[in-house]
Design an enzyme around this catalytic site. Structure first.
Site, PDB file in Angstrom:
ATOM      1  N   SER A 154     -24.828 -51.725 -30.138  1.00 47.64           N
ATOM      2  CA  SER A 154     -26.177 -51.481 -29.607  1.00 47.64           C
ATOM      3  C   SER A 154     -26.132 -51.537 -28.087  1.00 47.64           C
ATOM      4  O   SER A 154     -25.438 -52.382 -27.513  1.00 47.64           O
ATOM      5  CB  SER A 154     -27.153 -52.569 -30.079  1.00 47.64           C
ATOM      6  N   ASP A 201     -29.634 -60.888 -26.052  1.00 50.51           N
ATOM      7  CA  ASP A 201     -29.352 -59.740 -26.929  1.00 50.51           C
ATOM      8  C   ASP A 201     -30.576 -59.281 -27.727  1.00 50.51           C
ATOM      9  O   ASP A 201     -30.454 -58.859 -28.888  1.00 50.51           O
ATOM     10  CB  ASP A 201     -28.209 -60.088 -27.911  1.00 50.51           C
ATOM     11  N   HIS A 211     -23.704 -54.475 -26.782  1.00 49.50           N
ATOM     12  CA  HIS A 211     -23.486 -55.594 -27.702  1.00 49.50           C
ATOM     13  C   HIS A 211     -22.848 -55.083 -28.994  1.00 49.50           C
ATOM     14  O   HIS A 211     -23.313 -54.095 -29.576  1.00 49.50           O
ATOM     15  CB  HIS A 211     -24.819 -56.283 -28.013  1.00 49.50           C
ATOM     16  N   ASN A 254     -27.304 -53.798 -21.381  1.00 49.07           N
ATOM     17  CA  ASN A 254     -26.168 -54.531 -21.933  1.00 49.07           C
ATOM     18  C   ASN A 254     -25.632 -53.780 -23.141  1.00 49.07           C
ATOM     19  O   ASN A 254     -26.373 -53.076 -23.823  1.00 49.07           O
ATOM     20  CB  ASN A 254     -26.629 -55.934 -22.354  1.00 49.07           C
TER      21      ASN A 254
HETATM   22  C1  GRF Z   1     -17.598 -55.624 -25.805  1.00 50.00           C
HETATM   23  O1  GRF Z   1     -17.351 -55.643 -27.173  1.00 50.00           O
HETATM   24  C2  GRF Z   1     -19.074 -55.663 -25.524  1.00 50.00           C
HETATM   25  O2  GRF Z   1     -19.840 -55.101 -26.523  1.00 50.00           O
HETATM   26  C3  GRF Z   1     -19.346 -57.149 -25.469  1.00 50.00           C
HETATM   27  O3  GRF Z   1     -18.215 -57.699 -24.862  1.00 50.00           O
HETATM   28  C4  GRF Z   1     -17.090 -56.875 -25.115  1.00 50.00           C
HETATM   29  C5  GRF Z   1     -16.464 -56.585 -23.788  1.00 50.00           C
HETATM   30  O4  GRF Z   1     -15.242 -55.935 -23.920  1.00 50.00           O
HETATM   31  N1  GRF Z   1     -20.578 -57.420 -24.764  1.00 50.00           N
HETATM   32  P1  GRF Z   1     -14.502 -55.346 -22.637  1.00 50.00           P
HETATM   33  O5  GRF Z   1     -14.367 -56.492 -21.629  1.00 50.00           O
HETATM   34  O6  GRF Z   1     -15.345 -54.240 -22.095  1.00 50.00           O
HETATM   35  O7  GRF Z   1     -13.181 -54.898 -23.151  1.00 50.00           O
END
Ligand code: GRF
Length: 216
Positions: A138, A147, A111, A109
């Site tokens: 991260s 997370d 984050h 994932n």
């Molecule tokens: C990103 O900031 C990611 O870190 C978080 O959700 C957001 C997704 O953005 N988990 P996108 O849909 O890839 O533009």
């Protein structure tokens, strides 16, 4: 580059800018996106995938009576694509222990915070409210705790005096869009392994905050 590309599946719920970054970087790297799965039929990321001719599946959690039933079907769909790695990219659904255990060491994932700081939502706001000097992104293995799985890498930025939630979001995205394709490439090259809760990069055990990426 090997002739057989490393198959990955990307899970999304929304805009999909990280998916787009993975699509755009694919030609330079050894991975191939063999499927995109969304739990939201209106996710803009599905249009991005369609334009890149990537097979797509929508699975709406609203159609399932229990979390476990949804997870089971999601697991089934993922397996039909036979990926070596599953990337959550803005996938807004907590996964239960069975599916997470099934894909242990193969599901990651991204984050938008320097974990373990600020798991969950509104990370940019939290960093600003806390008057943090730095913020970042991260990439971690997915475990049952939200997370909180072992961290593979982080990239940092300095918070500027005039930063807002919007400017931080934009600046974090720039880091994310470099870090996620690069991490997928590390997996394609077999450079990342998980041993219990320890992450190894090129055979070396990383610290609890993972490999420190310098991306600017
Ligand atoms: C990103 O900031 C990611 O870190 C978080 O959700 C957001 C997704 O953005 N988990 P996108 O849909 O890839 O533009």
């Amino acid at each position: 580059m090997s002739s057989q590309k490393f198959p990955i599946v990307v899970l999304i719920s929304g805009n999909g800018t990280n998916l787009q970054a993975l699509i755009d970087a694919e030609k330079n790297y050894d991975y191939k996106i063999c499927g995109v799965i969304s739990n939201n039929k209106d996710a803009y990321g599905l249009i991005r995938a369609r334009e890149a001719h990537i097979p797509r599946t929508v699975i709406s959690h609203t159609q399932y009576a229990t979390r476990d039933a949804f997870d089971q079907e999601l697991q089934h769909i993922i397996m039909q694509y036979s990926p070596r790695l599953i990337l959550l990219a803005g996938f807004m659904r907590k996964l239960g222990k069975n599916i997470v255990r099934h894909f242990a060491g193969r599901m990651i994932n991204i984050h938008p915070s320097l974990l373990p700081k600020y798991p969950g939502l509104n990370t940019h706001e939290k960093a600003l409210t806390a008057q943090d000097q730095e913020h970042g992104v991260s990439i971690h293995f997915v475990t049952e705790e939200l997370d909180a799985g072992p961290i593979i890498c982080q990239a940092k930025l300095k918070i500027l005096p005039n930063d807002t939630v919007q400017s931080l979001e934009q600046r974090i995205h720039v880091l994310e869009h470099k870090a996620y394709p690069l991490t997928a490439q590390w997996f394609a090259e077999g450079r990342i392994t998980l041993d219990d809760r320890q992450v190894l990069h090129d055979g070396k055990v990383l610290t609890s905050t993972g490999y420190s990426l310098k991306l600017d």
